[in-house]
Enzyme design. Structure first.
Site, short mmCIF file in Angstrom:
data_model
loop_
_atom_site.label_atom_id
_atom_site.label_comp_id
_atom_site.label_asym_id
_atom_site.label_seq_id
_atom_site.Cartn_x
_atom_site.Cartn_y
_atom_site.Cartn_z
N ARG A 251 0.81 -1.21 0.00
CA ARG A 251 0.00 0.00 0.00
C ARG A 251 0.85 1.27 0.00
NH1 ARG A 251 -5.43 -1.02 3.69
NH2 ARG A 251 -6.19 -2.83 2.53
N ASP B 226 -14.63 9.96 9.67
CA ASP B 226 -13.64 8.95 9.29
C ASP B 226 -12.27 9.61 9.30
OD1 ASP B 226 -14.03 5.99 7.87
OD2 ASP B 226 -12.11 6.92 7.42
#
Length: 292
Positions: A48, A159
Site C-alpha cells: 500500500r 472517518d
C-alpha cells in the site's frame, strides 16, 4: 479495475521493507491512528505504501519514514499514508438487524419519552468510510418518521480517511454498490444517472441534508463534538486496535451517549471487561445505562 499491461508493470520499481523499516512505520501508524499492525500485515504495508514511494521518487521505506517525520511540517504526507493504510469496506444495509433495532426500539423509545412536539434524534457514524452506513441510517430514520410530527434529526459521519470522506460527501454510487437498497427506497431517496452518469445513483437532498461528514481521528483527545448521542455506530473499527486501545475507545464512546443510548459494534466485535454501566441488549448492540 483492469490489470496494468505487463510492459507497464515491468517498468515500475519494486520495494522491499526491512525489519527495522516495518517496525518504525508500524509504530508511527500506531501512534497516530491506534491501528495495530502485526507481522502478518508486513506485505500489506509494503504494497500500500509503495505507491507513495513512487510518487515521491524514493528508493527505500527509510527515506519515506524520514520524509514523514522530518520533512512534512503540515502533515500532508501523514494524511496520505493514513489514507493508504486504512481499510474501507462497507455496504448499504450491512448488518440489517441494527437498522431494524433503530426502527423498532430506539425511535419508539424516543417518541414515547419526548417532552415536546419537536422530537430529537442524534446519531454518530464513527468510521463511516464511503458513507453507505450514514445514508442507510438516514433512510431508516426517514422511513420510520414518515408519518410523525417534525423531528430534529442530525447524523454525524466521521472517518480518518480524507479520500473516502470526499466520496461520501459526493453521495454517488454505482448501481452495483446500491444493489442492496430495496427498489422503492432507491426510487425515493436516489437520483438515477443518465447519459455519462448512467450506471450510477446519487443521494437526494432528503438524505444529505441530515448527514454531516467530518474528518476525525478517533485517537484525538479531546473530540470536537459534545456528545449526548442517542445512537453510535462504530462497526468494524475496533478490530484494528489492540485490547488496551479498544478498552479506552469503548469507554470514550460510551461517555458520548446519553443515558440509555445505544452503541452498535460490528458482528465480530464485542465489549470486553465492561462495568455495570453497560447492558448487552442484542446482537452486537450495547446500551449505556449511565453512571451513578
Amino acid at each position: 479495475m483492469a490489470a496494468l499491461p505487463s510492459q507497464l508493470l515491468a517498468g515500475l520499481p519494486t520495494f522491499h521493507i526491512t525489519d527495522a523499516e516495518f517496525r518504525y512505520l508500524r509504530d508511527l501508524i500506531y501512534a497516530h491512528t491506534g491501528i495495530s499492525l502485526t507481522e502478518h500485515k508486513r506485505a500489506l504495508v509494503c504494497a500500500r505504501l509503495a505507491k507513495r514511494l513512487r510518487h515521491h521518487n524514493l528508493s527505500t521505506f527509510a527515506d519515506y519514514y524520514h520524509l514523514i517525520t522530518e520533512c512534512d511540517p503540515e502533515g500532508l504526507e501523514m494524511v496520505e499514508m493514513i489514507n493508504c493504510i486504512t481499510t474501507n469496506k462497507t455496504d448499504f444495509f450491512r448488518e440489517p438487524h441494527h437498522f431494524q433495532f433503530l426502527t423498532e426500539t430506539v425511535i419508539p423509545q424516543l417518541r414515547a419519552g419526548a417532552r415536546s412536539t419537536l422530537r430529537r434524534l442524534r446519531v454518530w457514524s464513527a468510521g463511516s468510510s464511503t458513507g453507505e452506513e450514514a445514508y442507510t441510517t438516514a433512510i431508516t430514520v426517514r422511513e420510520a418518521l414518515a408519518d410523525d410530527d417534525p423531528w430534529d434529526v442530525r447524523i454525524l459521519a466521521t472517518d480518518i480517511d480524507t479520500q473516502v470522506l470526499a466520496h461520501a460527501e459526493r453521495g454517488v454510487y454505482t448501481v452495483e454498490q446500491a444493489s442492496r437498497i430495496p427498489e422503492p427506497l432507491l426510487q425515493r431517496y436516489f437520483y438515477r444517472g443518465v447519459g455519462a452518469n448512467h450506471g450510477h445513483v446519487r443521494v437526494k437532498p432528503l438524505l444529505s441534508e441530515i448527514v454531516q461528514f467530518r474528518h476525525l481521528n478517533l485517537m484525538d483527545d479531546p473530540w470536537p463534538m459534545r456528545g449526548q448521542f442517542d445512537v453510535i455506530f462504530c462497526r468494524n473499527v475496533v478490530i484494528y486496535f489492540d485490547r488496551e486501545t479498544q478498552r479506552r475507545l469503548i469507554e470514550r464512546l460510551m461517555r458520548m451517549l446519553r443515558p440509555e443510548g445505544y452503541l452498535f459494534l460490528g458482528h465480530s466485535e464485542s465489549i470486553i471487561g465492561t462495568d455495570d454501566a453497560v447492558r448487552h441488549v442484542g446482537q452486537s448492540i450495547y446500551q449505556y445505562k449511565g453512571r451513578a
